[in-house]
Design an enzyme around this catalytic site. Structure first.
Site, PDB file in Angstrom:
ATOM      1  N   GLU A 205      39.798  38.305  37.651  1.00 12.46           N
ATOM      2  CA  GLU A 205      40.941  39.208  37.532  1.00 12.46           C
ATOM      3  C   GLU A 205      42.096  38.559  36.781  1.00 12.46           C
ATOM      4  O   GLU A 205      43.197  38.348  37.335  1.00 12.46           O
ATOM      5  CB  GLU A 205      41.385  39.692  38.913  1.00 12.46           C
ATOM      6  CG  GLU A 205      40.346  40.566  39.594  1.00 12.46           C
ATOM      7  CD  GLU A 205      40.830  41.192  40.897  1.00 12.46           C
ATOM      8  OE1 GLU A 205      41.787  40.659  41.488  1.00 12.46           O
ATOM      9  OE2 GLU A 205      40.232  42.197  41.315  1.00 12.46           O
TER      10      GLU A 205
ATOM     11  N   GLU B  44      33.604  44.711  41.869  1.00  5.22           N
ATOM     12  CA  GLU B  44      34.061  44.550  43.253  1.00  5.22           C
ATOM     13  C   GLU B  44      34.577  45.877  43.771  1.00  5.22           C
ATOM     14  O   GLU B  44      35.317  46.571  43.074  1.00  5.22           O
ATOM     15  CB  GLU B  44      35.256  43.582  43.342  1.00  5.22           C
ATOM     16  CG  GLU B  44      34.980  42.144  43.063  1.00  5.22           C
ATOM     17  CD  GLU B  44      36.263  41.314  43.209  1.00  5.22           C
ATOM     18  OE1 GLU B  44      37.166  41.724  43.962  1.00  5.22           O
ATOM     19  OE2 GLU B  44      36.359  40.273  42.550  1.00  5.22           O
TER      20      GLU B  44
HETATM   21  C1  GLA Z   1      40.275  40.770  44.405  1.00  4.31           C
HETATM   22  C2  GLA Z   1      39.625  39.433  44.115  1.00  4.31           C
HETATM   23  C3  GLA Z   1      38.651  38.978  45.166  1.00  4.31           C
HETATM   24  C4  GLA Z   1      39.169  39.298  46.535  1.00  4.31           C
HETATM   25  C5  GLA Z   1      39.452  40.769  46.622  1.00  4.31           C
HETATM   26  C6  GLA Z   1      39.891  41.193  48.002  1.00  4.31           C
HETATM   27  O1  GLA Z   1      39.620  41.808  43.839  1.00  4.31           O
HETATM   28  O2  GLA Z   1      38.986  39.417  42.864  1.00  4.31           O
HETATM   29  O3  GLA Z   1      38.465  37.591  45.000  1.00  4.31           O
HETATM   30  O4  GLA Z   1      40.331  38.587  46.753  1.00  4.31           O
HETATM   31  O5  GLA Z   1      40.484  41.084  45.736  1.00  4.31           O
HETATM   32  O6  GLA Z   1      40.136  42.575  48.045  1.00  4.31           O
END
Ligand code: GLA
Length: 693
Positions: free
Chosen positions: A179, A336
């Protein structure tokens, strides 16, 4: 060795690109190699567990039908415990175990969490906030993107991973960083300020050009030497808006340079393995993903529900549609999402039974060919121990685990949908540069909101089951019948010309207030508002007439406007609706102008719900685009995805009660039964397949 990009000199900023469409999106290869099933899995963090747990985990992954896991994302401290010294033992073993079980690996580069030794050795790499606060260690997150020490270290570990695992049979995908842009993106360190100056020299060539673009004669800000220019840090009053806009562009580009450097380090070892990074499509305000999507092999995205909002699934649908659009209509990876509650919202509401499956299947309906979660096994320590997982703290006896197993089985029946498209005849303009500019200070009303307007327009289309793409205003729009520009504050000359061309060739444009107001330097062009859109809209705006808080005005078509009106002077357009009261009483509120073989509509006030929906229905009808009768937000979502062979109708019931759907027939993919009309129970999702001739 890889060729490191020089600071500020790679990838032109989005608007520097002469022709965005000249470069195909997404950039390069096709799909995850060797994958002929919808990928299912999640982040897996084996470093948090002993080896016997790995063995148990992998057996459970098999049981749930998991085929792809993302590993190594936060493993830098283990893999390079001292600078330049690598210890790959644990990762070798995990990779081998996964491969032995037939589970593929999306291997992370761990550069979102540099180790403690890095921060001690290179304290200058800590990011600095706009207020001058140097952010510390003990968490995770980006270093200063323009720190040469960070870039070298990140390239080093990416290069080492590439060399180590180039031929490992489990490796199918590279996951660079995590991210980018979150939780911090802008950095005001000395290295960043210096890199910003280099970026500006590349962009403007001369100080005269920069002074003109930034309008520095205002408030006596004129620069006589490049070294006088600073990052736009917190100042006594508001900082030059053009300077801030350029700093936002520089920041997105600096982060992109970090991605490109890692990607190229990996590509040198594995040209055949696709490289991605996880986007946050509608949720990363600091990154221009249109530019980024040209640099990744496959678009991947993370999405978490805004749990407390009753329309959170509409926002999910919008995010998925933007992601598909970033991918150029090609399949994308849902990298995710969550099985249940997250841990970082004010109130972390659990997903209800069936909700995880609806979220997953709607993502597939909207173009995802991979469904992954954060994370496989719930952590016991650290900041995220209260975050849901595929395998919760309660283990396999839990409802979440049962739903994970069921989802694996459901996805297993959907392989034929892979590669399918989601044809859309409507596009909504999405331009993060315009959002950056609009979000700066001293705008005519605090109630102006680009995201709020885009969500409002999108929601009314969603309620009518109208498929929507998102597009950049420079994009070729000729494939669409209707283009919506609910919030296009910044519209450069090329964008305005593009919209004029779209309408003159027969398209329908709907623009709304505070659009077409400034150019790419946040400067107002010559003449009345909205400069580039006056001709196509057939009107001019003499004055903005923002409302008081809680003020509203009636229009003569029965609708109600809030927030805003313009003092419109018609110049060819007809008034579709006129204000009956409020600051623009007697003035047009909604207009329509015939232009070439198309028409352009203008909505000068904030319409909501059916007031907005009915207007959009008129435009869709004029364009011959079908729309269903509006259904409630807590109702049945219907999305169609098609391959060359078959049409897949996804029906997701977001309400608690059964919904009857009469006009669908085919095979229920889950049961194999033939249906002609069906009832979708509350909370459930059905997928109906019919063959195409
Ligand atoms: C983000 C991060 C993950 C985790 C999630 C939790 O998307 O990429 O590593 O921290 O949030 O919701």
């Amino acid at each position: 060795m890889t060729n490191a990009p020089t600071l500020g000199e790679t990838a032109a900023t989005p608007r520097d690109a002469a022709d965005r469409n000249a470069e195909a999106r997404p950039a390069r290869s096709g799909w995850i190699p060797g994958t002929d099933r919808i990928a299912f899995g999640g982040d897996y963090n084996p470093e948090q567990w002993d080896r016997d747990v790995w063995v148990e985990d992998i057996a459970l992954m098999k049981r749930a039908g998991i085929s792809l896991v993302s590993i190594g994302i936060f493993s830098w401290a283990l893999l390079e415990p001292r600078e330049g010294e690598y210890e790959f033992g644990f990762l070798d073993e995990v990779m081998d175990l996964l491969h032995g079980a037939g589970i593929s690996v999306d291997l992370g580069t761990p550069t979102a969490a540099p180790p403690a030794w890095f921060w001690r050795t290179y304290p200058e790499a800590h990011p600095v906030t706009r207020d001058g606060l140097r952010l510390g260690h003990g968490s995770r997150g980006m270093a200063s993107p323009s720190s040469t020490a960070y870039r070298a270290a990140a390239r080093g570990i990416a290069d080492a991973l590439g060399a180590r695992y180039a031929t490992h049979p489990a490796l199918v995908l590279w996951h660079v960083h995590n991210e980018f842009g979150a939780p911090v993106s802008e950095c005001y360190s000395p290295a960043s300020a210096a890199a910003f100056r280099v970026w500006l020299q590349n962009r403007y060539g001369s100080l005269d050009a920069l002074n003109a673009a930034w309008g520095t004669n205002f408030w006596g800000q004129r620069y006589g030497d490049w070294d006088e220019i600073d990052a736009p840090r917190t100042s006594p009053s508001i900082v030059n808006p053009a300077q801030r806009l350029d700093f936002a562009r520089y920041t997105s580009n600096a982060l992109l340079e970090c991605f490109v450097a890692e990607r190229d380090a990996l590509k040198a070892h594995t040209p055949h393995i696709p490289v991605t990074t996880n986007f946050m499509a509608t949720n990363c305000p600091s990154i221009d993903y249109w530019a980024w999507s040209r640099e990744v092999d496959i678009v991947a995205n993370d999405y978490y529900l805004v749990a407390e909002r009753a329309d959170n699934h509409v926002l999910l649908a919008m995010d998925a549609d933007l992601t598909r659009s970033l991918a150029g209509g090609r399949p994308w990876i849902l990298m995710e999402h969550s099985t249940g509650a997250v841990n970082w919202q004010p109130r972390n509401i659990a997903k209800r039974p069936g909700e995880m499956a609806r979220n997953s299947l709607v993502s597939v309906a909207r173009g995802a060919d991979a469904v992954l979660f954060f994370q496989f096994r719930a952590s016991r320590s650290g900041a995220e121990k209260f975050h849901s997982a595929m395998l919760p703290h309660g283990g396999t006896p839990t409802r979440i685990w049962r739903e994970v197993e069921a989802l694996g089985a459901t996805l297993g029946g959907l392989d034929d949908v892979m590669g399918g498209s989601v044809p859309a005849r409507v596009a909504i303009l999405w331009d993060v540069e315009s959002f950056w500019a609009q979000d700066l200070e001293w705008r005519p009303s605090v109630d102006l909101g680009h995201r709020e307007r885009i969500v409002a327009f999108y929601t009314e289309l969603w309620r009518r089951d109208v498929a929507v793409d998102f597009a950049h205003p420079h994009d070729d729009l000729s494939a669409y019948d209707v283009v919506l520009a609910p919030a296009s504050y910044l519209l450069d000359a090329a964008s305005a010309a593009n919209l004029r061309g779209f309408v003159s060739e027969g398209g329908r444009l709907v623009s709304s207030y505070f659009s077409g107001i400034v150019d790419e330097h946040d400067a107002v062009p010559d003449g009345p508002y909205p400069a580039g859109l006056r001709e196509v809209l057939g009107l001019r705006i003499d004055e903005f007439l923002p409302f008081r808080a809680d003020e509203s005005a009636r229009l003569d078509d029965g609708s109600t406007g809030t927030v805003w009106a313009d003092d419109i002077v018609l110049d060819g357009a007809e008034a579709v609706a006129t204000f009956e009261d409020g600051p623009a009483a007697g003035r047009p509120g909604v207009t329509r102008n015939v232009y070439g073989t198309g028409s352009a509509w203008y909505v000068s006030t904030k319409l909501d719900g059916d007031d907005l929906g009915m207007l959009l229905e008129r435009v869709l009808a004029e364009a011959g685009v079908e729309s269903a009768a509006a259904h409630p937000v807590a109702g049945l979502e219907r999305v169609e995805r098609r391959t060359d062979e078959a049409l897949f109708v996804f029906l997701a019931n977001h309400g608690d009660t059964d919904v009857e759907v009469a006009d669908v027939s085919g095979i229920d993919v889950a049961t194999g039964e033939s249906v002609s009309g069906l009832v979708v129970p509350g909370a459930a999702t059905r997928v109906i397949r019919s063959e195409l001739d």
